[in-house]
Design a protein around this motif. Structure first.
Motif, PDB file in Angstrom:
ATOM      1  N   VAL A  10       0.862  -1.190   0.000  1.00  0.00           N
ATOM      2  CA  VAL A  10       0.000   0.000   0.000  1.00  0.00           C
ATOM      3  C   VAL A  10       0.893   1.232   0.000  1.00  0.00           C
ATOM      4  O   VAL A  10       1.605   1.491   0.974  1.00  0.00           O
ATOM      5  CB  VAL A  10      -0.925   0.014   1.236  1.00  0.00           C
ATOM      6  N   GLY A  11       0.904   1.968  -1.121  1.00  0.00           N
ATOM      7  CA  GLY A  11       1.703   3.195  -1.212  1.00  0.00           C
ATOM      8  C   GLY A  11       2.893   3.010  -2.125  1.00  0.00           C
ATOM      9  O   GLY A  11       3.686   2.086  -1.948  1.00  0.00           O
ATOM     10  N   VAL A  33      -0.840  -1.012  -4.644  1.00  0.00           N
ATOM     11  CA  VAL A  33      -2.002  -0.117  -4.649  1.00  0.00           C
ATOM     12  C   VAL A  33      -1.525   1.249  -4.191  1.00  0.00           C
ATOM     13  O   VAL A  33      -1.005   1.381  -3.078  1.00  0.00           O
ATOM     14  CB  VAL A  33      -3.104  -0.594  -3.671  1.00  0.00           C
ATOM     15  N   THR A  34      -1.666   2.226  -5.044  1.00  0.00           N
ATOM     16  CA  THR A  34      -1.218   3.557  -4.639  1.00  0.00           C
ATOM     17  C   THR A  34      -2.231   4.604  -5.091  1.00  0.00           C
ATOM     18  O   THR A  34      -2.932   4.412  -6.087  1.00  0.00           O
ATOM     19  CB  THR A  34       0.217   3.837  -5.148  1.00  0.00           C
ATOM     20  N   SER A  44       9.350  13.800  -2.395  1.00  0.00           N
ATOM     21  CA  SER A  44       8.484  14.818  -1.768  1.00  0.00           C
ATOM     22  C   SER A  44       9.253  16.066  -1.408  1.00  0.00           C
ATOM     23  O   SER A  44       8.691  17.145  -1.326  1.00  0.00           O
ATOM     24  CB  SER A  44       7.887  14.296  -0.470  1.00  0.00           C
ATOM     25  N   CYS A  45      10.541  15.887  -1.139  1.00  0.00           N
ATOM     26  CA  CYS A  45      11.287  17.039  -0.629  1.00  0.00           C
ATOM     27  C   CYS A  45      12.489  17.294  -1.538  1.00  0.00           C
ATOM     28  O   CYS A  45      12.312  17.673  -2.677  1.00  0.00           O
ATOM     29  CB  CYS A  45      11.664  16.773   0.820  1.00  0.00           C
ATOM     30  N   LYS A  54      23.267   7.969   4.673  1.00  0.00           N
ATOM     31  CA  LYS A  54      22.181   7.635   3.752  1.00  0.00           C
ATOM     32  C   LYS A  54      22.747   7.010   2.472  1.00  0.00           C
ATOM     33  O   LYS A  54      22.144   6.118   1.887  1.00  0.00           O
ATOM     34  CB  LYS A  54      21.383   8.883   3.391  1.00  0.00           C
ATOM     35  N   THR A 152       2.896   1.336   3.541  1.00  0.00           N
ATOM     36  CA  THR A 152       3.956   2.352   3.400  1.00  0.00           C
ATOM     37  C   THR A 152       3.307   3.694   3.049  1.00  0.00           C
ATOM     38  O   THR A 152       3.551   4.244   1.982  1.00  0.00           O
ATOM     39  CB  THR A 152       4.954   1.957   2.283  1.00  0.00           C
ATOM     40  N   ALA A 153       2.484   4.203   3.955  1.00  0.00           N
ATOM     41  CA  ALA A 153       1.639   5.356   3.630  1.00  0.00           C
ATOM     42  C   ALA A 153       2.350   6.703   3.778  1.00  0.00           C
ATOM     43  O   ALA A 153       1.746   7.755   3.533  1.00  0.00           O
ATOM     44  CB  ALA A 153       0.379   5.317   4.478  1.00  0.00           C
ATOM     45  N   PHE A 156       1.055  10.542   4.550  1.00  0.00           N
ATOM     46  CA  PHE A 156      -0.325  10.742   4.092  1.00  0.00           C
ATOM     47  C   PHE A 156      -1.413  10.483   5.142  1.00  0.00           C
ATOM     48  O   PHE A 156      -2.543  10.933   4.976  1.00  0.00           O
ATOM     49  CB  PHE A 156      -0.593   9.871   2.856  1.00  0.00           C
ATOM     50  N   THR A 197       7.056  17.381   9.317  1.00  0.00           N
ATOM     51  CA  THR A 197       8.258  17.687   8.562  1.00  0.00           C
ATOM     52  C   THR A 197       7.940  18.876   7.662  1.00  0.00           C
ATOM     53  O   THR A 197       6.782  19.283   7.555  1.00  0.00           O
ATOM     54  CB  THR A 197       8.746  16.454   7.767  1.00  0.00           C
ATOM     55  N   GLY A 198       8.961  19.440   7.035  1.00  0.00           N
ATOM     56  CA  GLY A 198       8.694  20.637   6.227  1.00  0.00           C
ATOM     57  C   GLY A 198       9.568  20.675   5.001  1.00  0.00           C
ATOM     58  O   GLY A 198      10.517  19.896   4.866  1.00  0.00           O
ATOM     59  N   TYR A 338       6.234  24.641   2.993  1.00  0.00           N
ATOM     60  CA  TYR A 338       5.121  24.281   3.883  1.00  0.00           C
ATOM     61  C   TYR A 338       5.567  23.197   4.852  1.00  0.00           C
ATOM     62  O   TYR A 338       6.605  22.569   4.653  1.00  0.00           O
ATOM     63  CB  TYR A 338       3.892  23.817   3.095  1.00  0.00           C
ATOM     64  N   GLY A 366       8.854   2.565   6.234  1.00  0.00           N
ATOM     65  CA  GLY A 366       8.994   3.955   5.790  1.00  0.00           C
ATOM     66  C   GLY A 366       8.580   4.948   6.852  1.00  0.00           C
ATOM     67  O   GLY A 366       8.618   4.679   8.059  1.00  0.00           O
ATOM     68  N   TYR A 374      14.224   9.462   2.153  1.00  0.00           N
ATOM     69  CA  TYR A 374      13.928   8.457   1.127  1.00  0.00           C
ATOM     70  C   TYR A 374      14.714   7.166   1.382  1.00  0.00           C
ATOM     71  O   TYR A 374      14.206   6.065   1.181  1.00  0.00           O
ATOM     72  CB  TYR A 374      14.347   8.961  -0.262  1.00  0.00           C
ATOM     73  N   ALA A 377      13.472   5.082   4.212  1.00  0.00           N
ATOM     74  CA  ALA A 377      12.200   4.461   3.803  1.00  0.00           C
ATOM     75  C   ALA A 377      12.473   3.296   2.855  1.00  0.00           C
ATOM     76  O   ALA A 377      11.931   2.196   3.017  1.00  0.00           O
ATOM     77  CB  ALA A 377      11.310   5.507   3.123  1.00  0.00           C
TER      78      ALA A 377
END
Ligand code: FAD
Length: 620
Positions: A10-11, A33-34, A44-45, A54, A152-153, A156, A197-198, A338, A366, A374, A377
């Protein structure tokens, strides 16, 4: 409508993509399924992979047969090996990525992976019967059967986006959040928490004045992440460095009364090591400037990521403050920064396989486990997907120990110590750093992964070649001698004392000032034919010669600790039976249910005296 699967992931974020690949490549039928197939593997960042600690994780993922390293190599716009001035335990690969190509390449690779199906939808519910996963229910009303689920949402779950005093539901800018799963998991008995997080604003490169910034080029001889035959970068794009100043800070401070961070409207805990600019100016108020990395988002875009300027201050404050940064006087914003708050599940509720203790065949990986990044995760995703697949095939799980991988350290830290703030990996979290180097990730992990059916035969063959050639080099260096008149001109230039008589080549290489690659390029040393060897193997040989003492010492320490890992504790062991352990230890051990005495020894609040009691109880 859809068949029954071995594993539903999931994700489709970094954890979900690696979970899908690992489960499918180790023999399971997988459905990903995403919520949005257009955002599979979205960064995302920041548009970058790797960095200190990392980068080691990405190398490990690659060594295991995961895809993150290959995708990162194929979509890089700049490569740098960080910390080269330090010892090899600290060398950390990092790439600047083309954000769009990265996501596109990931999706392509998954589409080309046999055993993977896709479904665009939101999972609202995991079907659990008698404490075991049976399927999922989606927002379109589909009920899909499966033997296991990897959740692995990411950011969200009940995600809430903040910009200044405005907030609205969302999983990431421009995307819906996901509701229902948290509530169901709470009903099933899971604990949950809130983190935040931002991200910084994105700006138009054409509006920046680069003459006021320092250029940061990629490495002259770029390396790469993957141990496979991905290509090294031939051209690279530069990043730039600039700084904030007291005027920027003053403007930022003027908006703090409307900042969700300071007004109390954000409840979740943020990443300590990746603070927003408003947190930095408050936390380090003595500093009159902070570094800003101006990072391109790809080859064919003018969009720029303003690394170091993460903020959730009101938009007018962001715009006013950013214009005061040298080079940004005429800046045009594409998107504001944001912050986002989201639900996570304290990872002490998981086993080493990342399966939950409460629900059989349900795995978490994740950001949902309280990590950030990343790479963290992706590493968890790979292990969760692999172990879910191994379990449905009734095979033994693969658990990486702390002396085998950063991924092992990551998972052990999470499930043993838990985390109350977003967890990111650092080299300092690993006690066996000299063993867990980026250069030997394939030697450490490919054989383990191959043995459980994930890493391919070709990968294993390449590792064996590397090991054999390294041994040949070591033998040659320890058998070949060198005369002073040949060695001394180089040694003097390298700043080390000349030799007085013939010595073995290996004794020269053991000196810190001497580099095997310099020797290879020095014509005085031509007779040793070092050019006939592979770069990577020469590097392995050099590290072995220079650091052998440290490597052996860490191996001995790890062996000693591993003896405690061999003492298994049954999951239903009743700690109230042990009268002589402390009440804090009893409480923590009962809650965390360590799988071995080794794991028990790493739980905070469990003392060496408590461990002695356990050892005596188990007859050791
Ligand atoms: P994600 O990448 O978030 O992926 C989750 C996926 O799951 C998405 O594809 C989503 O569509 C899907 N999904 C969610 N719920 C469902 C559902 N119910 N059904 C189906 N699909 C679902 N990391 C850092 O290291 N440093 C930072 O400074 C940083 N800042 C960030 C700022 C922001 C605003 C955001 C959003 C993230 C930030 N990150 C940062 C975190 C980084 O993006 C994540 O750590 C990483 O992406 C986590 O990967 P993941 O796979 O766990 O989740």
């Amino acid at each position: 409508m859809l068949k029954e699967y071995d594993v539903i992931v999931v994700g489709g974020g970094h954890a979900g993509c690696e979970a899908t690949a690992a489960a499918a490549n180790s023999g399971a039928s997988v459905l990903l399924v995403t919520m949005n197939m257009g955002t599979i593997a979205q960064m995302s960042c920041n548009p970058a992979m790797g960095g200190v600690a990392k980068g080691q994780i990405v190398r490990e993922i690659d060594a295991m047969g995961g895809y993150s390293g290959i995708v990162a190599d194929k979509t890089a716009i700049q490569f740098r090996m960080l910390n080269l001035s330090k010892g090899p335990a600290m060398w950390s690969p990092r790439v600047q990525s083309d954000r769009w190509l990265f996501a596109q390449e990931w999706r392509l690779m998954l589409e080309q992976t046999p055993n993977v199906d896709f479904w665009q939808d939101t999972v609202n519910n995991v079907i659990v019967k008698n404490g075991k996963v049976e399927g999922v229910i989606t927002s379109l009303g589909l009920e899909i059967k499966t033997k296991s689920v990897v959740l692995t949402a990411g950011t969200f779950l009940n995600g809430l986006i903040h910009v200044g005093d405005k907030n609205f539901g969302g999983g990431r800018a421009g995307e819906r959040n996901s509701k229902g799963i948290t509530e169901q998991l709470i009903q099933l008995g899971f604990d949950h928490g809130r983190m935040k997080t931002g991200t910084p604003p994105r700006v138009d490169s054409r509006s920046l004045d680069y003459s006021k910034m320092e250029e940061q080029k990629g490495d002259e001889n770029p390396s790469k992440f993957s141990f496979t035959n991905t290509k090294k970068l031939e051209k690279q794009k530069s990043c730039y460095i600039t700084y904030t100043n007291p005027t920027v800070h003053e403007i930022l401070r003027s908006g703090l009364d409307r900042s969700p961070m300071f007004s109390g409207s954000i409840e979740g805990t943020g990443p300590r090591y990746c603070p927003s600019i408003e947190e930095k100016i408050e936390r380090f108020s003595e500093r009159d400037r902070h570094q800003i990395f101006v990072e391109p988002e790809g080859w064919n875009t003018v969009e720029i990521y303003v690394n170091g300027f993460s903020t959730s201050l009101p938009m007018d404050v962001q715009m006013k403050a950013i214009k005061e940064i040298p080079g940004f006087e005429n800046v045009k914003l594409f998107r504001p920064g944001y912050a986002i708050e989201y639900d996570y599940f304290p990872p002490t509720q998981l086993k080493h396989t990342l399966e939950t203790k409460l629900v059989e065949n349900l795995y978490f990986a994740g950001q949902i486990n309280g990590t950030t990044g990343y790479e963290e995760a992706a590493g968890q995703g790979l292990m969760a997907g692999l172990n879910a697949s191994l379990k449905v095939q009734e095979k033994e799980p693969l658990i990486l120990r702390r002396d085998q991988a950063y991924i092992g350290v990551l998972i052990d830290d999470l499930i043993t110590k838990g985390t109350k703030e977003p967890y990111r990996m650092f080299t300092s979290r690993a006690e066996y750093r000299i063993l867990l180097r980026q250069d030997n990730a394939d030697i450490r992990l490919t054989p383990l992964s191959h043995a459980v059916g994930l890493a391919s035969d070709e990968r294993l063959k390449a590792v064996k070649f590397k090991q054999n050639q390294t041994e040949n080099i070591l033998q040659m260096l320890s058998e070949s001698s060198i005369e002073p008149e040949i060695a001394n001109p180089y040694l003097e230039k390298a700043g080390t004392s000349p030799i007085k008589q013939k010595v073995k080549l290996s004794s020269i290489i053991s000196r810190p000032q001497v580099s095997l690659s310099d020797i290879r390029n020095n014509e005085n040393f031509n007779s040793f034919e070092l050019n006939s060897f592979d770069d990577e193997c020469l590097q392995q040989a050099e590290i072995k010669i220079k650091y052998d003492g440290y490597i052996q010492r860490e191996k001995e320490m790890a062996d000693k600790m591993n003896r405690l890992e061999d003492v298994i504790i049954h999951k239903d062991f009743d700690y109230t039976k042990l009268k002589s352990i402390s009440s804090e230890a009893r409480e923590k051990l009962t809650k965390i249910k360590p799988e071995t005495i080794g794991q028990a020894s790493r739980i905070s609040g469990v003392s060496p005296a408590d461990i002695s009691v356990l050892l005596i109880h188990f007859g050791r």
